[in-house]
Design a protein around this motif. Structure first.
Motif: not given
Length: 281
Positions: A186-189, A193-195, A226-232
């Protein structure tokens, strides 16, 4: 699909194939490890990563691997016959008989399989759903690609809609772990990131490349995160990096960071070249 079977260093002839498979612990218990690899031009560009994970999994389960030189020779010969597509290497514990007690010194039963390359991805990005099947915590098996994939099978059985490409799975603490057959980023900030896969999940070879190539981080992810991420994106060693367009009711437009990730992967692995007619942001 083509296949070649071995017991220890010996290739199994057709007449003995059924017995070698049915009497083996891989068939009975899923007692083994495997690698699914993308071949192109008669080589597997990420073979070192697959070999390292295979060795880790075999060591964790205390399964002896085939002799390294023998395995490399047979793989090279197999690639001369199946230059492009998907190569699967399975190594199961040898020894038959009833009961769970393993024979640690039994020669391994192993196989090479070949199949066609996967079809092109859905234009515009993948469509995902949430799976109800949860991944159980078992640190002894976490990260390795062992032969028991019943959780993923149950999750994949949850839908038959051809409009859904994949499902995301959570663990028993409701943290997001991965898709049924791919890792999740996921793309955040402004960062990928990955689990973590310390309690369950698979340490994918493409996941490892992405962690290094993008200085990505590991963190536990909630559904909301996950649902609020910039991209997946999803990724695996057979299909590469796959953009996600929709998850349930949440949609994502093409993102420049996803396009950059795919371009960099294409430069690192020729099987994942980008269609020149595709319009990337």
């Amino acid at each position: 699909m083509s296949a070649r079977l071995f017991v220890g260093d010996a290739r199994v002839e057709d007449a003995a194939t059924d017995a070698a498979l049915v009497e083996g612990r891989g068939f009975a218990y899923g007692d083994g490890v495997f690698e699914t690899m993308r071949a192109i031009g008669g080589s597997i560009p990420w073979w070192p990563g697959h070999r390292a994970r295979l060795a880790l999994g075999a060591a964790r389960l205390r399964i002896p691997l085939p002799a390294s030189e023998r395995m490399e020779t047979e793989l090279h010969d197999w690639l001369s016959l199946h230059r492009d597509g998907v190569i699967k290497l399975i190594v199961a514990r040898g020894g038959g008989g009833r009961g769970y007690r393993p024979a640690f010194d039994a020669p391994p039963v192993w196989a090479l399989l070949a199949s066609a390359a996967p079809l092109p991805r859905r234009p515009g990005g993948l469509v995902l759903r949430w799976c109800e099947t949860r991944l159980a915590h078992q640190p002894l098996l976490a990260g390795i690609k062992h032969g028991n994939r019943l959780e993923q099978i149950l999750a994949r059985a949850e839908w038959s809609d051809p409009g859904i490409d994949e499902g995301l799975m959570r663990d028993t603490d409701d943290h997001v772990v991965a898709a049924t057959a791919a890792n999740l980023f996921v793309r955040t900030e402004g960062r990928w990131w990955t689990p973590p896969v310390d309690r369950c999940g698979i340490a994918g070879v493409c996941r490892s490349w992405t962690l290094r190539a993008f200085a990505a981080g590991e963190r536990r992810l909630t559904v909301a995160a996950v649902e609020s991420a910039e991209a997946l994106v999803l990724c695996n060693a057979v299909r590469g990096i796959l953009p996600v367009a929709r998850l349930g009711d949440r949609t994502w437009a093409p993102h420049p960071a996803v396009a950059d990730a795919r371009r960099r992967l294409a430069a690192a692995h020729p099987a994942f070249a980008i269609d020149p007619n595709e319009d990337l942001p």
